[in-house]
Design a protein around this motif. Structure first.
Motif, mmCIF file in Angstrom:
data_model
loop_
_atom_site.group_PDB
_atom_site.id
_atom_site.type_symbol
_atom_site.label_atom_id
_atom_site.label_comp_id
_atom_site.label_asym_id
_atom_site.label_seq_id
_atom_site.Cartn_x
_atom_site.Cartn_y
_atom_site.Cartn_z
ATOM 1 N N HIS A 1 48.177 11.402 56.173
ATOM 2 C CA HIS A 1 47.115 11.099 57.147
ATOM 3 C C HIS A 1 47.619 11.201 58.584
ATOM 4 O O HIS A 1 46.977 10.685 59.490
ATOM 5 C CB HIS A 1 46.473 9.726 56.907
ATOM 6 C CG HIS A 1 45.690 9.653 55.648
ATOM 7 N ND1 HIS A 1 44.351 9.951 55.576
ATOM 8 C CD2 HIS A 1 46.062 9.359 54.382
ATOM 9 C CE1 HIS A 1 43.938 9.811 54.323
ATOM 10 N NE2 HIS A 1 44.962 9.468 53.574
ATOM 11 N N GLY B 1 54.642 30.895 59.297
ATOM 12 C CA GLY B 1 55.076 30.093 58.155
ATOM 13 C C GLY B 1 53.898 29.418 57.494
ATOM 14 O O GLY B 1 52.933 29.045 58.144
ATOM 15 N N ASP B 2 53.975 29.283 56.185
ATOM 16 C CA ASP B 2 52.893 28.706 55.401
ATOM 17 C C ASP B 2 52.815 27.200 55.619
ATOM 18 O O ASP B 2 53.840 26.531 55.706
ATOM 19 C CB ASP B 2 53.113 28.989 53.917
ATOM 20 C CG ASP B 2 53.176 30.485 53.649
ATOM 21 O OD1 ASP B 2 52.755 31.261 54.525
ATOM 22 O OD2 ASP B 2 53.647 30.868 52.566
ATOM 23 N N LEU B 3 51.596 26.704 55.685
ATOM 24 C CA LEU B 3 51.406 25.267 55.872
ATOM 25 C C LEU B 3 51.270 24.567 54.524
ATOM 26 O O LEU B 3 50.435 23.686 54.353
ATOM 27 C CB LEU B 3 50.187 25.012 56.759
ATOM 28 C CG LEU B 3 50.274 25.581 58.176
ATOM 29 C CD1 LEU B 3 49.080 25.136 59.003
ATOM 30 C CD2 LEU B 3 51.556 25.137 58.869
ATOM 31 N N ASN B 4 52.078 24.956 53.567
ATOM 32 C CA ASN B 4 52.036 24.315 52.258
ATOM 33 C C ASN B 4 52.434 22.851 52.365
ATOM 34 O O ASN B 4 53.318 22.498 53.134
ATOM 35 C CB ASN B 4 52.963 25.038 51.283
ATOM 36 C CG ASN B 4 52.426 26.408 50.934
ATOM 37 O OD1 ASN B 4 51.245 26.676 51.117
ATOM 38 N ND2 ASN B 4 53.293 27.274 50.447
ATOM 39 N N GLY B 5 51.767 22.037 51.592
ATOM 40 C CA GLY B 5 52.044 20.606 51.624
ATOM 41 C C GLY B 5 51.102 19.845 52.530
ATOM 42 O O GLY B 5 50.970 18.636 52.421
ATOM 43 N N ALA B 6 50.432 20.561 53.437
ATOM 44 C CA ALA B 6 49.544 19.873 54.389
ATOM 45 C C ALA B 6 48.381 19.198 53.675
ATOM 46 O O ALA B 6 47.993 18.085 54.013
ATOM 47 C CB ALA B 6 49.027 20.859 55.434
ATOM 48 N N TYR B 7 47.810 19.868 52.666
ATOM 49 C CA TYR B 7 46.624 19.282 52.026
ATOM 50 C C TYR B 7 47.002 18.060 51.189
ATOM 51 O O TYR B 7 46.226 17.108 51.094
ATOM 52 C CB TYR B 7 45.869 20.325 51.201
ATOM 53 C CG TYR B 7 46.374 20.527 49.791
ATOM 54 C CD1 TYR B 7 45.890 19.762 48.741
ATOM 55 C CD2 TYR B 7 47.348 21.486 49.513
ATOM 56 C CE1 TYR B 7 46.353 19.947 47.446
ATOM 57 C CE2 TYR B 7 47.814 21.681 48.232
ATOM 58 C CZ TYR B 7 47.310 20.914 47.202
ATOM 59 O OH TYR B 7 47.768 21.092 45.935
ATOM 60 N N ASN C 1 46.883 15.027 53.531
ATOM 61 C CA ASN C 1 45.683 14.708 54.311
ATOM 62 C C ASN C 1 45.935 14.805 55.822
ATOM 63 O O ASN C 1 45.588 13.902 56.578
ATOM 64 C CB ASN C 1 45.169 13.309 53.970
ATOM 65 C CG ASN C 1 44.301 13.297 52.741
ATOM 66 O OD1 ASN C 1 43.280 13.985 52.704
ATOM 67 N ND2 ASN C 1 44.701 12.558 51.730
ATOM 68 N N LEU C 2 46.542 15.888 56.244
ATOM 69 C CA LEU C 2 46.880 16.030 57.657
ATOM 70 C C LEU C 2 45.696 16.543 58.473
ATOM 71 O O LEU C 2 44.838 17.259 57.970
ATOM 72 C CB LEU C 2 48.071 16.982 57.820
ATOM 73 C CG LEU C 2 49.344 16.582 57.078
ATOM 74 C CD1 LEU C 2 50.481 17.527 57.439
ATOM 75 C CD2 LEU C 2 49.740 15.138 57.396
ATOM 76 N N ARG C 3 45.689 16.148 59.737
ATOM 77 C CA ARG C 3 44.732 16.682 60.708
ATOM 78 C C ARG C 3 45.523 17.504 61.722
ATOM 79 O O ARG C 3 46.543 17.037 62.212
ATOM 80 C CB ARG C 3 43.992 15.579 61.450
ATOM 81 C CG ARG C 3 43.202 14.639 60.573
ATOM 82 C CD ARG C 3 41.951 15.294 60.001
ATOM 83 N NE ARG C 3 41.199 14.385 59.173
ATOM 84 C CZ ARG C 3 41.514 14.041 57.925
ATOM 85 N NH1 ARG C 3 42.587 14.534 57.360
ATOM 86 N NH2 ARG C 3 40.766 13.210 57.249
ATOM 87 N N LEU C 4 45.033 18.698 62.036
ATOM 88 C CA LEU C 4 45.727 19.559 62.992
ATOM 89 C C LEU C 4 44.839 19.862 64.185
ATOM 90 O O LEU C 4 43.624 20.046 64.036
ATOM 91 C CB LEU C 4 46.142 20.884 62.340
ATOM 92 C CG LEU C 4 47.484 20.924 61.607
ATOM 93 C CD1 LEU C 4 47.410 20.072 60.339
ATOM 94 C CD2 LEU C 4 47.873 22.332 61.262
ATOM 95 N N TYR C 5 45.478 19.924 65.330
ATOM 96 C CA TYR C 5 44.792 20.270 66.573
ATOM 97 C C TYR C 5 45.499 21.477 67.161
ATOM 98 O O TYR C 5 46.719 21.481 67.297
ATOM 99 C CB TYR C 5 44.880 19.090 67.536
ATOM 100 C CG TYR C 5 44.718 19.410 69.004
ATOM 101 C CD1 TYR C 5 43.467 19.316 69.615
ATOM 102 C CD2 TYR C 5 45.814 19.761 69.792
ATOM 103 C CE1 TYR C 5 43.317 19.583 70.975
ATOM 104 C CE2 TYR C 5 45.671 20.028 71.140
ATOM 105 C CZ TYR C 5 44.426 19.936 71.723
ATOM 106 O OH TYR C 5 44.289 20.201 73.066
#
Lengths: 315, 315
Positions: A233, A244-250, A253-257
């Motif tokens: 979170h 680079g792949d954003l694997n692991g983000a889901y 529960n990350l929020r990106l700006y």
């Protein structure tokens, strides 16, 4: 008026000093005698290939202004001749600030902080509003911890201060040589990214939980690697391209700006207040005359600048 | 009780029918006689290598329940024996739902929608809450347009309906064969992703501006390519791993959400209300007996399922 124009898209050698038409203010615009401007990474991106920004050489670029109002349009309400102001010129659809005069709509302008020189004030608008946007997205507060990459950089050095002013604990990455400076800005922990893995450092400093937020002003795979450094979170903010792949983000529960700063007088007013309250102080790497802008670009592109390079136009 | 356990991590062949200890409810838990469960992509991710989820074979997996309360712990306040309920079992630290009975803390449970069968209700919890989380992040409303990838899928088919219920215009990608079904769910435009570029379609349908939000349930480079389909200040939501650089995101001021659904009775209550108001209807690809779970996994992993595969346990 004198201006340092780009004669073409290309390397720093495309800069040339020339006489350029002095702009005239429209109805809601002010004409500003520019005392100082500063250089930002977007400047060399536009210099090298700026058609995406609507720039067609020959053109005046540059996106920071501190100066004095010399004329106002008939519809200008807030400013009068002689006011000291600072702001970031629009990237799309306007002329830049590498020149003796600049015209801007009053909606993106505010008064220069009373405790800052023109030189100091010119270092703040673009980088400061950019840092503000990212820290605001993070909704930092007391009890939270943020990791700021390139904490000695033009944006990073201001982000450290705004994060501290928000009550957060700040971890900052920088070279060993810049550690004292970054500590002096308020960073609680400095990480030499060349000798220490920032993920390990972030986990160590948070008892393995991960930081609440990460600010990436570096690019490359920094954002992707930062996923391991942030808690579930948590928030990631970036103002650069990433690879680079954003694997692991889901799974977290990350929020990106992803931010590209938009101008407003309200945002500039926040910077003015922070500066006058001594919660944000300019970090100036060096001061050069405007005609040295090519060298300023070379230094900025080479990396390792601490804070901002400011260009003086009128003393 | 009978259960379809995984005997090891591996392919669908690791499933075996066996007698498994019937769970007993703790103080705040309910024991549920499971009438139906359903399969989700997370199931085969855990089946193939689920140590990340705390699963150690032999184990019961499965993350949807519709059934009847058969016993309650001493501290349970909301439910009594005989209540019809539905929910998504915890992935971390609990037993799954491929079994005759399941135990859950009452905090993640709510009453089954009165207008749905157990079979229908079992198709909703995990996929519906996942879709709800993403659409809630997007803050969709009348006047907005959303692009939903894999609109015929288990999550996509529910996301289409929630987005429509929110007043938004919905573009959905699917195979040609699923277009009538996706239209029947309320999609305004269906895009056959195998014959048409979704970026072109999204720009065409928004007069070149780009959609307000994109939902990626596909993975790979779908999210990276979606940057071109979304407007500045738009939103991207993903529930899968992604590959490909997110270049261009910062120039558009994008916000990204990476979601991994967390359970709550409040979220389940939203699904119940949407179902009873006919704003969300189950989309069931097929119904199989629990002992066919290996085949259900094979079908889901092969792709092309329309909605959910439901497994019947007690008729």
């Amino acid at each position: 008026m004198k201006a340092m124009i780009i004669t073409d898209f290309g390397g720093p050698e495309v800069f040339a000093e020339c006489d350029w038409p002095k702009p005239q203010p429209g109805v809601t615009e002010i004409l500003v005698r520019v005392h100082a401007t500063s250089v930002n990474p977007v400047d060399y991106k536009i210099r090298s290939a700026g058609s995406w920004a609507g720039v067609t050489p020959p053109a005046v670029i540059g996106y920071d202004v501190a100066g004095v109002v010399e004329a106002v349009g008939a519809g200008v309400k807030r400013f009068k001749i002689g006011d000291e102001v600072f702001y970031s010129p629009l990237i799309f659809g306007g002329q830049g600030s590498y020149a003796e005069y600049h015209v801007a709509d009053e909606s993106i302008v505010t008064f220069k902080p009373s405790n800052l020189s023109f030189t100091e004030a010119a270092s703040l608008p673009l980088a400061g509003c950019t840092a503000w946007d990212a820290i605001a997205f993070m909704q930092l507060g007391p009890g939270q911890t943020v990791l700021i990459h390139a904490a000695a950089g033009g944006v990073g050095s201001l982000a450290v201060q705004i994060a501290k002013a928000s009550g957060a604990r700040v971890l900052g990455t920088c070279r060993a040589a810049n550690q004292p400076m970054v500590r002096s800005l308020g960073a609680d922990v400095v990480i030499d990214y060349r000798t220490e893995d920032f993920v390990e450092a972030a986990l160590r400093e948070t008892e393995g939980r991960g930081v609440d937020a990460v600010y990436d002003t570096v690019g490359g795979d920094t954002l992707a690697r930062s996923i391991q450094a942030v808690r579930p979170h948590g928030k990631l903010a970036s103002i650069v391209d990433t690879s680079g792949d954003l694997n692991g983000a889901y799974g977290k529960n990350l929020r990106l700006y992803f931010g590209f700063m938009e101008r407003s007088g309200e945002k500039m007013e926040i910077l003015r207040v922070l500066a006058e309250r001594r919660q944000l102080r300019p970090v100036i790497d060096s001061l050069m005359p405007l005609n040295q802008v090519a060298n300023a670009h070379r230094r900025l592109e080479a990396g390792g600048v601490s804070g901002k390079i400011v260009l003086q136009i009128h003393p």
